[in-house]
Design a protein around this motif. Structure first.
Motif, PDB file in Angstrom:
ATOM      1  N   ASP A  91      32.373  20.304  40.581  1.00  0.00           N
ATOM      2  CA  ASP A  91      31.055  20.841  40.937  1.00  0.00           C
ATOM      3  C   ASP A  91      30.851  22.272  40.455  1.00  0.00           C
ATOM      4  OD1 ASP A  91      32.786  22.140  42.639  1.00  0.00           O
ATOM      5  OD2 ASP A  91      31.624  21.770  44.464  1.00  0.00           O
ATOM      6  N   LYS A  93      29.563  23.556  37.757  1.00  0.00           N
ATOM      7  CA  LYS A  93      28.252  23.884  37.192  1.00  0.00           C
ATOM      8  C   LYS A  93      27.186  24.002  38.271  1.00  0.00           C
ATOM      9  CE  LYS A  93      29.225  21.893  32.659  1.00  0.00           C
ATOM     10  NZ  LYS A  93      28.895  20.808  31.698  1.00  0.00           N
ATOM     11  N   SER A  94      27.307  23.240  39.329  1.00  0.00           N
ATOM     12  CA  SER A  94      26.340  23.385  40.423  1.00  0.00           C
ATOM     13  C   SER A  94      26.524  24.730  41.118  1.00  0.00           C
ATOM     14  CB  SER A  94      26.471  22.234  41.422  1.00  0.00           C
ATOM     15  OG  SER A  94      27.729  22.249  42.064  1.00  0.00           O
ATOM     16  N   ASP A  97      24.863  27.230  38.897  1.00  0.00           N
ATOM     17  CA  ASP A  97      23.412  27.170  39.028  1.00  0.00           C
ATOM     18  C   ASP A  97      22.920  27.961  40.236  1.00  0.00           C
ATOM     19  OD1 ASP A  97      23.121  25.595  36.774  1.00  0.00           O
ATOM     20  OD2 ASP A  97      23.224  23.710  37.902  1.00  0.00           O
ATOM     21  N   ARG A  98      23.778  28.144  41.230  1.00  0.00           N
ATOM     22  CA  ARG A  98      23.380  28.880  42.443  1.00  0.00           C
ATOM     23  C   ARG A  98      23.484  30.387  42.261  1.00  0.00           C
ATOM     24  NH1 ARG A  98      26.424  26.055  47.456  1.00  0.00           N
ATOM     25  NH2 ARG A  98      24.787  27.137  48.639  1.00  0.00           N
TER      26      ARG A  98
END
Length: 280
Positions: A91, A93-94, A97-98
């Motif tokens: 996770d 990349k998620s 993104d945050r």
């Protein structure tokens, strides 16, 4: 001479947890911006980059947001944040993104020298580090000297990523061991997307008896390998205080590089950092 410090740390134990500090009582307290400014008094530090300090994983996102907010305050030199990350996680990349999009977020670091060697060699890790280029982020490599072959493999698989090798690849300064570190530094320097941070050396020296001459062969080999355009200065404060004050480290490095002249010293202490970390 103006200084851009590319490797400062802060930690506030009232806010976040850093389990590794339990093994280092000298550092097991809060080090806040006021402490950094006091340590840097009179050194003309005009900008700094904060390197994540291996915060415990549950606090990674909150620490990053806290530091970005601190960098937005006008009364400190903080201009860049290299955030904590776990590229080995699916996770990743998620998580990026945050935190992505803040102009003072410059890169990601995953401390590898405290981890099993397999972490930095996994396919997920490599793929996620390679993805940093699409976010406009660099990657700070933090490995022990014996792990430099892992760093070389990682760099070879991520040609579009900007890499910064922290602490000169952590040579064994106290033991005065130069090989095979020298050959591996020469090899990693062949990659044009890698710069080297001259930092940390004093923390790995004999804390009670080090001299600038103990550090010289490591500094000079890094510079001869990377050239004057791909080296940057970092204080590694407060970790440097295990062996020296911020001022003592700066003065030692200035003495080691004095013969190279002011133009080259300006590159090391200021100009290269502005480019490598994309500082305003």
């Amino acid at each position: 001479m103006q200084i851009v410090d590319t490797h400062q740390h802060l930690w506030d134990l009232d806010l976040f947890r850093y389990s590794w500090l339990s093994t280092l009582p000298q550092l097991n307290r809060s080090f806040r911006m006021a402490d950094y400014l006091a340590a840097a008094t009179g050194l003309n530090v005009v900008k700094s980059v904060h390197l994540e300090a291996d915060v415990d994983e549950p606090y990674m996102l909150d620490e990053t947001r806290h530091l970005l907010a601190l960098a937005d305050e006008p009364h400190n030199p903080l201009e860049g944040i290299v955030a904590c990350g776990r590229p080995e996680n699916k996770d990743f990349k998620s998580y990026l993104d945050r935190i992505a999009g803040h102009p003072k977020l410059k890169g990601i670091r995953r401390v590898l020298h405290t981890q099993p060697d397999e972490i930095g060699q996994g396919s997920t890790f490599v793929e996620n580090v390679a993805a940093l280029s699409s976010y406009g982020l660099s990657f700070d490599i933090c490995v022990l000297a014996r792990q430099l072959p892992i760093a070389i493999k990682l760099v070879s698989k991520c040609p579009n990523v900007v890499f910064i090798l922290d602490h000169c690849g952590v040579p064994q300064v106290k033991e005065k061991i130069l090989d095979p570190w020298r050959a591996q530094i020469t090899e990693i320097a062949k990659f044009p997307n890698v710069s080297c941070k001259i930092s940390g050396l004093v923390a790995y020296a004999d804390p009670t008896a080090w001299t600038a001459e103990d550090l010289r062969p490591y500094v000079e080999h890094v510079i001869s390998s990377f050239g004057w355009d791909r080296v940057v200065f970092g204080s590694d404060w407060p970790v440097c205080t295990l062996s020296a004050s911020f001022r003592q480290w700066v003065e030692a490095l200035q003495a080691i590089t004095h013969a190279a002249g002011e133009i080259n010293q300006r590159k090391l202490f200021r100009e290269n950092a502005l480019h490598v970390y994309r500082l305003n």
